[in-house]
Scaffold this motif. Sequence first.
Motif, PDB file in Angstrom:
ATOM      1  N   ALA A  22      52.022  48.472  29.563  1.00  0.00           N
ATOM      2  CA  ALA A  22      53.020  49.068  28.527  1.00  0.00           C
ATOM      3  C   ALA A  22      53.594  48.155  27.662  1.00  0.00           C
ATOM      4  O   ALA A  22      53.813  48.736  26.196  1.00  0.00           O
ATOM      5  CB  ALA A  22      53.737  50.047  28.913  1.00  0.00           C
ATOM      6  N   ARG A  23      53.603  47.378  27.835  1.00  0.00           N
ATOM      7  CA  ARG A  23      54.518  46.415  27.229  1.00  0.00           C
ATOM      8  C   ARG A  23      53.604  44.955  26.751  1.00  0.00           C
ATOM      9  O   ARG A  23      53.792  44.135  25.893  1.00  0.00           O
ATOM     10  CB  ARG A  23      55.539  45.277  28.007  1.00  0.00           C
ATOM     11  CG  ARG A  23      54.465  44.063  29.335  1.00  0.00           C
ATOM     12  CD  ARG A  23      56.234  43.617  29.541  1.00  0.00           C
ATOM     13  NE  ARG A  23      55.752  41.763  30.543  1.00  0.00           N
ATOM     14  CZ  ARG A  23      56.435  41.673  30.755  1.00  0.00           C
ATOM     15  NH1 ARG A  23      57.442  41.617  30.400  1.00  0.00           N
ATOM     16  NH2 ARG A  23      56.240  40.659  31.515  1.00  0.00           N
ATOM     17  N   GLY A  24      52.090  45.307  26.831  1.00  0.00           N
ATOM     18  CA  GLY A  24      51.186  44.510  26.187  1.00  0.00           C
ATOM     19  C   GLY A  24      50.353  43.418  27.276  1.00  0.00           C
ATOM     20  O   GLY A  24      49.741  42.959  26.061  1.00  0.00           O
ATOM     21  N   ASP A  25      50.429  42.997  27.772  1.00  0.00           N
ATOM     22  CA  ASP A  25      50.037  42.053  29.419  1.00  0.00           C
ATOM     23  C   ASP A  25      48.530  42.255  29.891  1.00  0.00           C
ATOM     24  O   ASP A  25      48.106  43.842  29.050  1.00  0.00           O
ATOM     25  CB  ASP A  25      50.649  42.022  30.714  1.00  0.00           C
ATOM     26  CG  ASP A  25      52.197  41.473  30.135  1.00  0.00           C
ATOM     27  OD1 ASP A  25      52.260  40.513  29.209  1.00  0.00           O
ATOM     28  OD2 ASP A  25      53.559  41.640  30.876  1.00  0.00           O
ATOM     29  N   GLU A  26      47.795  42.088  29.938  1.00  0.00           N
ATOM     30  CA  GLU A  26      46.757  41.847  30.411  1.00  0.00           C
ATOM     31  C   GLU A  26      46.689  41.861  31.873  1.00  0.00           C
ATOM     32  O   GLU A  26      47.282  40.900  32.353  1.00  0.00           O
ATOM     33  CB  GLU A  26      45.101  40.841  29.695  1.00  0.00           C
ATOM     34  CG  GLU A  26      44.105  41.418  30.349  1.00  0.00           C
ATOM     35  CD  GLU A  26      42.684  39.845  30.087  1.00  0.00           C
ATOM     36  OE1 GLU A  26      41.831  40.265  30.177  1.00  0.00           O
ATOM     37  OE2 GLU A  26      43.762  39.280  28.969  1.00  0.00           O
ATOM     38  N   VAL A  27      45.921  42.526  32.807  1.00  0.00           N
ATOM     39  CA  VAL A  27      46.081  43.077  33.605  1.00  0.00           C
ATOM     40  C   VAL A  27      44.853  42.351  34.557  1.00  0.00           C
ATOM     41  O   VAL A  27      43.847  43.379  34.451  1.00  0.00           O
ATOM     42  CB  VAL A  27      46.890  44.366  34.496  1.00  0.00           C
ATOM     43  CG1 VAL A  27      46.901  44.772  35.863  1.00  0.00           C
ATOM     44  CG2 VAL A  27      48.580  44.063  34.060  1.00  0.00           C
ATOM     45  N   TYR A  55      43.097  46.365  31.123  1.00  0.00           N
ATOM     46  CA  TYR A  55      42.959  46.288  32.400  1.00  0.00           C
ATOM     47  C   TYR A  55      41.261  45.868  33.034  1.00  0.00           C
ATOM     48  O   TYR A  55      40.469  46.791  32.249  1.00  0.00           O
ATOM     49  CB  TYR A  55      43.280  47.696  32.892  1.00  0.00           C
ATOM     50  CG  TYR A  55      43.298  47.986  34.955  1.00  0.00           C
ATOM     51  CD1 TYR A  55      44.478  46.993  35.143  1.00  0.00           C
ATOM     52  CD2 TYR A  55      42.728  48.313  35.224  1.00  0.00           C
ATOM     53  CE1 TYR A  55      44.131  47.283  36.524  1.00  0.00           C
ATOM     54  CE2 TYR A  55      42.405  48.176  36.520  1.00  0.00           C
ATOM     55  CZ  TYR A  55      43.517  47.996  36.882  1.00  0.00           C
ATOM     56  OH  TYR A  55      43.265  47.459  38.242  1.00  0.00           O
ATOM     57  N   THR A  56      41.796  45.199  33.814  1.00  0.00           N
ATOM     58  CA  THR A  56      40.078  44.937  34.482  1.00  0.00           C
ATOM     59  C   THR A  56      40.427  45.049  36.198  1.00  0.00           C
ATOM     60  O   THR A  56      41.274  44.921  36.362  1.00  0.00           O
ATOM     61  CB  THR A  56      39.976  43.468  34.056  1.00  0.00           C
ATOM     62  OG1 THR A  56      39.100  43.475  32.638  1.00  0.00           O
ATOM     63  CG2 THR A  56      38.560  43.552  34.724  1.00  0.00           C
ATOM     64  N   HIS A  57      38.989  46.030  36.667  1.00  0.00           N
ATOM     65  CA  HIS A  57      39.375  46.397  38.434  1.00  0.00           C
ATOM     66  C   HIS A  57      38.274  45.429  38.857  1.00  0.00           C
ATOM     67  O   HIS A  57      37.404  45.223  38.351  1.00  0.00           O
ATOM     68  CB  HIS A  57      39.871  47.767  37.993  1.00  0.00           C
ATOM     69  CG  HIS A  57      39.537  47.922  39.574  1.00  0.00           C
ATOM     70  ND1 HIS A  57      40.984  47.926  40.291  1.00  0.00           N
ATOM     71  CD2 HIS A  57      38.703  48.673  40.708  1.00  0.00           C
ATOM     72  CE1 HIS A  57      41.377  48.303  41.374  1.00  0.00           C
ATOM     73  NE2 HIS A  57      39.907  48.263  42.352  1.00  0.00           N
ATOM     74  N   VAL A  58      39.327  44.897  40.057  1.00  0.00           N
ATOM     75  CA  VAL A  58      37.906  44.187  40.812  1.00  0.00           C
ATOM     76  C   VAL A  58      38.076  44.543  42.003  1.00  0.00           C
ATOM     77  O   VAL A  58      39.603  44.681  42.897  1.00  0.00           O
ATOM     78  CB  VAL A  58      38.016  42.248  41.051  1.00  0.00           C
ATOM     79  CG1 VAL A  58      37.289  42.141  42.075  1.00  0.00           C
ATOM     80  CG2 VAL A  58      37.887  41.569  39.689  1.00  0.00           C
ATOM     81  N   HIS A  59      37.497  45.334  42.547  1.00  0.00           N
ATOM     82  CA  HIS A  59      37.064  45.459  44.414  1.00  0.00           C
ATOM     83  C   HIS A  59      37.273  45.111  45.632  1.00  0.00           C
ATOM     84  O   HIS A  59      35.702  43.650  45.012  1.00  0.00           O
ATOM     85  CB  HIS A  59      35.818  46.648  44.361  1.00  0.00           C
ATOM     86  CG  HIS A  59      36.201  47.750  45.653  1.00  0.00           C
ATOM     87  ND1 HIS A  59      36.831  48.724  46.140  1.00  0.00           N
ATOM     88  CD2 HIS A  59      35.910  47.138  46.828  1.00  0.00           C
ATOM     89  CE1 HIS A  59      36.926  49.157  47.016  1.00  0.00           C
ATOM     90  NE2 HIS A  59      36.344  48.143  47.602  1.00  0.00           N
ATOM     91  N   GLY A  60      38.296  44.171  46.392  1.00  0.00           N
ATOM     92  CA  GLY A  60      37.784  43.260  46.943  1.00  0.00           C
ATOM     93  C   GLY A  60      38.726  43.635  48.023  1.00  0.00           C
ATOM     94  O   GLY A  60      40.526  44.113  47.760  1.00  0.00           O
ATOM     95  N   ASP A  61      38.972  42.513  49.238  1.00  0.00           N
ATOM     96  CA  ASP A  61      39.556  42.281  50.278  1.00  0.00           C
ATOM     97  C   ASP A  61      40.546  40.671  49.701  1.00  0.00           C
ATOM     98  O   ASP A  61      39.763  39.789  50.053  1.00  0.00           O
ATOM     99  CB  ASP A  61      39.223  42.780  51.134  1.00  0.00           C
ATOM    100  CG  ASP A  61      40.118  42.604  52.871  1.00  0.00           C
ATOM    101  OD1 ASP A  61      41.323  42.218  52.678  1.00  0.00           O
ATOM    102  OD2 ASP A  61      39.727  43.807  53.051  1.00  0.00           O
ATOM    103  N   LEU A  62      42.027  41.104  50.170  1.00  0.00           N
ATOM    104  CA  LEU A  62      42.360  39.452  50.030  1.00  0.00           C
ATOM    105  C   LEU A  62      42.040  38.947  51.721  1.00  0.00           C
ATOM    106  O   LEU A  62      41.810  37.671  51.666  1.00  0.00           O
ATOM    107  CB  LEU A  62      43.869  39.743  49.809  1.00  0.00           C
ATOM    108  CG  LEU A  62      44.880  40.180  49.362  1.00  0.00           C
ATOM    109  CD1 LEU A  62      46.222  40.620  49.057  1.00  0.00           C
ATOM    110  CD2 LEU A  62      44.622  39.193  48.020  1.00  0.00           C
ATOM    111  N   ALA A  63      41.627  39.777  52.036  1.00  0.00           N
ATOM    112  CA  ALA A  63      40.706  38.696  53.963  1.00  0.00           C
ATOM    113  C   ALA A  63      39.883  38.036  53.485  1.00  0.00           C
ATOM    114  O   ALA A  63      39.471  37.216  54.210  1.00  0.00           O
ATOM    115  CB  ALA A  63      41.084  39.257  54.501  1.00  0.00           C
ATOM    116  N   ASP A  64      39.413  38.447  52.277  1.00  0.00           N
ATOM    117  CA  ASP A  64      37.395  37.825  52.058  1.00  0.00           C
ATOM    118  C   ASP A  64      37.508  36.630  50.592  1.00  0.00           C
ATOM    119  O   ASP A  64      38.221  36.632  49.755  1.00  0.00           O
ATOM    120  CB  ASP A  64      36.709  38.770  51.500  1.00  0.00           C
ATOM    121  CG  ASP A  64      35.095  38.004  50.665  1.00  0.00           C
ATOM    122  OD1 ASP A  64      35.500  36.976  50.716  1.00  0.00           O
ATOM    123  OD2 ASP A  64      34.615  39.055  50.671  1.00  0.00           O
TER     124      ASP A  64
END
Length: 349
Positions: A22-27, A55-64
């Motif tokens: 909402a404030r203009g950052d890329e996430v 917005y860009t979504h990445v499906h993944g696990d932090l443990a990977d």
Amino acid sequence: MKVLVTGTAGFIGSHVAQALLARGDEVVGFDNLNDYYDVTLKRARLARFLDHPAYTHVHGDLADRDAVEAVFDRHRPTRVVNLAAQAGVRYAAENPHVYVASNVTGFLHVLEGARRHEVGHVVYASTSSVYGANTAMPFSEHQHTEHPLTLYAATKKANEAMAHSYAHLYGVPCTGLRFFTVYGPWGRPDMALFLFTRAILAGEPIPVFNHGRHQRSFTYIDDIVAGVVRALDRPPVANDAWDGARPDPSSSGVAPYRLYNIGSAQSVELLRYIEVLEQCLGRKATLRMLPLQAGDVPATEADCTDLARDMGYAPGVTIEDGIARFVAWYREYYGDARDRRQPAAVAAV
């Protein structure tokens, strides 16, 4: 900024991602959408901003490890907000390896990515649970926290120590935020407010541990998000006044490192919390009084003086207003009928 936010399908992470967009950052969002609780709710949270052009979504696990490395290599974020973790304090007693894999190993992968790509600031979620057996309140970041009472708290305590080591060895600025009992719309179905609401609407009794004498710094989600964003904008520096002969755990004289409490300054008894919920729902609850559970602490109260001084943090949503907003959202999302997807056990408040 380009901000990597882990846990964007989660309660706090989804709200933080929305605020940054909402404030203009890329996430760049990262989440594994695990089935610890209703995945449909997680997908609905994501749907609010999934199509946003920034917005860009990445499906993944932090443990990977490979998956986390790939996110940093491909997207090269300038800052990181690490909110992904295995949720549920009591769940840890039955699934300890899951907690360590997500909360400890996963955080190591985040820190490594930040080190390799010279990320300007890592903000990460800690918890009020690290205060453990401490009884002097309000809890202050200047207190030592050597006696966590749950594995969940121990993993978050480990995160704080790991962050300091990376801040010292590699100059990665790290800020840990100790969250105090967050609630609000799109919340977690295993938390007390969610479960109480479902049970009261269904005419079922609600388990009330410690006979309702729990006291918590219940903190509305919007106040939490405001604090997270403010912290993100202010990377820490080494504290010139820090004294190694009398070490203050909230900061460091040898590293860009800081810890902050983030929560409401007013501690509220659980029975009052339930009373406000009853008023908002227009229904009385049937209370099943139970003793204090192992690992629970009777009370938490947040001293947020440092966050107010350094970031201008000033939580302003009362439980009366906050619970009313939650109930309005719940009724819109689920309706008044019993939601059969919700778990039966009540999590810690």
